[in-house]
Design an enzyme around this catalytic site. Structure first.
Site, PDB file in Angstrom:
ATOM      1  CG  ASP B 120      -5.067 -11.567   5.991  1.00 58.23           C
ATOM      2  OD1 ASP B 120      -5.707 -11.801   4.957  1.00 58.23           O
ATOM      3  OD2 ASP B 120      -3.831 -11.500   6.015  1.00 58.23           O
ATOM      4  CB  SER B 171       4.061  -6.903   6.685  1.00 54.06           C
ATOM      5  OG  SER B 171       3.055  -7.832   6.964  1.00 54.06           O
TER       6      SER B 171
END
Lengths: 403, 403, 403, 403
Positions: B120, B171
């Protein structure tokens, strides 16, 4: 002329045999067993009655598994992403057996029973020409445009009886890698395949409710164990065909592009093949280095295309196979498959040569990844795009100034 | 410095906000709604308490669907054949919203909250640099290596209360295209994902036993109707998320290659995305010309790679999108999906511009295919391979003569 | 720490050696001869003076030719279609020699002298890590950011004298595959390379006016004779370097994309490499089956990319090499090259396994091609496009009716 | 039947016209001028004498340049890396003109004069079927197998006189993009092309000794100026054909793979085409972002293949052209070409949107590249390969322990 004929025992090839005989040719009938259902005694009997000078029945199953299906598994072969090449793989195997018989009998020609509209004619002819360049290749069904009545008449003359009333409404081809079904109501791609289109697999609604797991073990990319038992490729495939069939997995309903330029709607049942490919791909995701994996994925598509398109016995297939063989060296590990109604999924994979490294991947404190490496990586990775954007932005600004 | 911060309302970005504030920067907190769960009032409240000079809450869902997910569907985007790019698509959408806010507020910098180990960070940084070349891009979480205790301390100073005991063992990242889950027990790829790793989808064993069908209608490659009702992309996606979730479809468990060079094990739930891609691909199989379909399939892989690798805002993605847009023109039709426990399958497809031609494909008597064309086709198609075989065979013969 | 240092005998690596020594490390200097010019006595002398605990001079030329250049020729390797990978091939060869020395001396680390902006750092580091995973890899020039003055100071302390006034205005790298030249005035891509940028090749205007022919003989894809004389790869390459250099062929002036994200302008001289690749490609055009040739061409691009990008010692390169090796089996024949000022061209090619068949290709009366085959071929080849056109045309007609 | 006939004015198509007339068909003769030499008055005269009901002479040159050659330049189109598709581009252009005439005259059929062994039959037939699906396409020369004597006899009956003693020993095709020459002595690929095979280009030995430079200016990827003068594509191409021809550049001698499965030896002269492609590619190397450039290079190969293979009027070509069009937006700049005997080379390139950034590329002190970024980049770039090596090394160690 001495002709080797791919003989199935059915109406078309029996009539062909009879006609060749009538025309004065010697015919060696070859029946190649790749796992299709069939009464070998009956097959032999019919061939003799129809006038074959010899009948060769070749049990090709183990060879088919080892020499054709194993490379297909290494290539995760799926034409157009979905079809594991059931008939496309058996044709060159049968052609190889025919070529061996042709050499043994000193034949002048080889004949197959395909029509002019499918892929199989291409697979037979290209294979046979590649295997024995000087052999004449014949396609009597296609080239004679033999009508059904004419075929029945020929048959009658031979004394062979075939009950054509029991004929399937579909055109079927089967081998240990799967079952293909086309024609009939399936020719309308909007129609849902009826229940009778399926034979190897249960309707998922009728499958056992309780899921079942099995562990496939691989060595050098080949399946070698099932739940710890050492088995041959053929045995593992058969077991997975049975298990998947029971759970109603491995059904495929697709519209595909044939080599001869038309689209066709096909229904396949390949529970074992799909389970093996699924497990094999998953193990590769754990073990193959990234760039190798990505290039392999591109070449897999190409492999499936050329094999679908009849080019098994070609220099390109050979070269691709060396690439795949290199990728499979040391590809050892286990994959846990779970079968539930209609579904076969992977629920775990492990390997002594896994490239998955928990200490690198973890977000926990035992992390061994150096986060500062990422800063520079990201900057250089994105540099070309950033420069392109800056250049465009400058050009836009300049053109505004001018305007 | 005036900094635009991608703000989630969680521990890490709140602490970051507080520390920037402490360091004397002005912070504009941007919360971009791409469909993740969240209490917007609470988010706003925390940002203000932590010292944001402004808080912008951007409802990006429709834009995300139309500008990011629609191209992804045109590209049948699946990274490594399996992952429909859930987070990979939302990052450039969020970056675009951040860039708009940065321009509106005259910001000097933009900050994201990613660590140094995932994809990301790349997606945010490359996107932001491409969108506003002169903007400084900051990655505080990665570059500060802020410890958990330090973060909690910073938080305390702000008066924001976050109940970290309720924290997921995983997560998680969510948006309307799917839900991604990693870490915890999932870090062992041999372990089956536990039930609590899934949130959007039922366990197939608990799904309704009776299958359910739905018909998706497409125009120019985009879904426009569900069972005949005209709906937006976002509405159709939501309905399929719900339906697929109920039947326990859309689960993905895979080991993938991250851009930063490591393999990671990920679990995704994407019932709507997978159903749409499945239907879309199937319609394409009926309508797209063969060579176009084959090249498109190769470019789809590349599209998924570059978007996964953070290059959404790049000239290559733009160029690929024009290719896909060309392929989608006039791609109209309907696909019937059937949902059963754990399975979403296509049971029929039709189109006014279908290239499937029953009169060509049929084996019945209404056949309009000229079988004699095939003879020449097969011969010329196989000619190069036949010549290669003949040449080899001659070379072998010659070397035998010499020996 | 015991460090193996890639030693060139120049300013930078001598200063590095001295500083490592100063820091208390043991340094084994490795000088790898891949055909670059250099006074080995002087090199040895400087390394000793600078404090090397050992100096290894490795004549790698024959090994470089056989293990690195031969595969490059099989791959017709040209990065971005133009650059035959001069330095990209020598780096992994040098790294291999360093790794051997590191093992022999039981070294803890290996150091190279590359800066942070080029490709060579990647090639050294990835190669060394792949060859000896547990070795520490050092990049002192890049990581110390050693200034020129500091380097000179370090040098002075060693007593080594290097005449830096004679330094080239360019940055040069040379080996038997070619010569690379960058920097200085070349950094402006609009400027024509000045005469002094070239050293291996005559200005074509000064080349002999009379053309000269030479015949290269290949066996299994490797050059084995020149005008009938049996010579080693290295000898043939050297002879073609000399001949091409005399005629001013083999110059390349290009802007290329470096792995680290920037574009650079480079000037290369590769008369022998380009002549061999030209001849090899031409022979392949005569002998390789069409589909194999087309796939090989695609993989050649990939091979060149990964080798350029430092991934020689990678599983993907190994797998690609098996593909190429398969394609080169039996690739025998001769190619006639003509050298004239500035030009090297092929004027003829022949092979005992040629797939060119005059009786098929001829338009004369001895034609053995069956023209009637073409009719069916053309119809089926074009069928998908014809159907797509008909479908579009029908859709247009329908929409006109509606309008 | 009303037949539109592609009419060249030569023996074969005149005889065809006469025979169609004899058989009672109405024939509209279409002569399409794509830059080939020809006496239009004589052409018209012959068609009338042979019995055409109408003769249409279409000057297609500007349209050919803008609609067919401009996309080919955007695609840097070179079949098998060498052939710029001279005839492959003119065939679909001629077919388009024929289709327009067929519509205007309400014709039932279109006929071309190609034999069964080349690529042109495919190009005509697929194009015509795609342009007007309901049109019957005829290939009289191929399907009648008209002997030379029969053709002469037919001709005699028409009163047309053609001096067949002046006939070239070669088969020639020409248009503004180049000249193709095959047959005769060229059918032996070992024979050097004799001087009379070339017509557009001087022997380099006879070219002017003094080199000459010219600067080509591009806008959006299209050539728009020559040495600063604004000219049309056609004018620039013509000027470069003349200039290159004078210097003896643009000759190609190759063995290529025809679609119909045979290899053929071809000689081409394309001085202008090769100069434009060279300049265009070079400008792209300066301006295109790296990943876009790499993907474009792959698609260029595919574009050339499908156009060579007769699929100009196909959905895939259209889709590829949108990709290329996207890549050419804003592609402005200048390239300096130098012509010397036998050679056309680039000696400089510049662009207002160049991505070459001297401040990043330089090794001088004004360097703006952050060298520390490289450290992390290299580590993560090489991580997958390093892990693969470590895994293998561990496996080797483990197997040694066991042994």
């Amino acid at each position: 002329m001495k002709i080797v004929l791919a003989y199935s025992g059915g109406l078309d090839t029996t009539a062909t045999l009879a006609r060749y005989r009538e025309e004065g040719h010697e015919v060696v009938a070859v029946y190649v067993d790749v796992g299709q259902p069939g009464d070998l005694g009956e097959v032999r009997n019919r061939a003799v009655k129809a006038g074959a000078c010899a009948i060769e029945i070749v049990d090709c199953r183990a060879n088919f598994a080892d020499e054709f299906l194993a490379p297909a598994l290494a290539a995760n072969a799926m034409y157009e992403g979905r079809y594991p090449l059931v008939s496309a793989l058996s044709r060159p195997a049968i052609a190889k057996a025919m070529a061996d018989v042709a050499l043994a009998h000193g034949a002048d020609a080889a004949a197959h029973g395909c029509t002019g509209k499918g892929n199989d004619q291409v697979r037979f002819e290209v294979s046979l020409r590649a295997l024995i360049p000087e052999l004449t290749v014949l396609a009597p069904i296609r080239d004679w445009e033999l009508s059904r009545d004419a075929a029945l008449e020929l048959l009658e003359a031979t004394g062979v009886e075939i009950d054509i009333t029991k004929r399937s409404p579909y055109s079927i081809d089967e081998n240990i890698w799967g079952r293909a079904c086309e024609c009939g109501v399936l020719e309308n791609p909007w129609e849902q395949p009826p229940a009778d289109a399926y034979e190897w697999t249960n309707d998922p609604a009728a499958a056992p409710a309780v899921p079942m797991e099995t562990i496939v073990g691989f060595e050098n990319g080949l399946p070698v164990t099932l739940d710890g038992r050492h088995l041959s490729f053929l045995e593992i495939l058969s077991a997975l065909n049975e298990l998947g069939g029971r759970y109603g997995t491995g059904r495929i309903d697709m519209v595909e592009n044939r080599l001869v330029g038309i689209k066709s709607r096909e229904v396949y049942e390949c529970p074992g093949a799909l389970a093996l490919i699924l497990a094999h791909q998953d193990l590769e995701s754990l073990v193959l280095e990234r760039d190798l994996a990505k290039e392999k994925a591109r070449l897999e598509i190409r492999w499936a295309e050329i094999v679908y398109n009849g080019l098994w016995h070609s220099p390109l297939r050979e070269a691709l196979d060396t690439f795949f063989a290199s990728s499979q060296q040391g590809l050892d590990g286990e994959v846990r498959l779970s079968f539930s109604p209609g579904c076969c999924t992977v629920t775990g994979r492990r390997s002594p040569v896994s490239l998955y490294d928990e200490s690198l991947a973890t977000y926990s404190e035992s992390d061994s990844f150096d986060h500062t490496d990422a800063r520079g990586f990201v900057r250089l990775w994105g540099l070309p795009v950033a420069q392109a954007a800056a250049s465009r932005s400058a050009a836009r600004a300049a053109s505004k100034v001018l305007a």
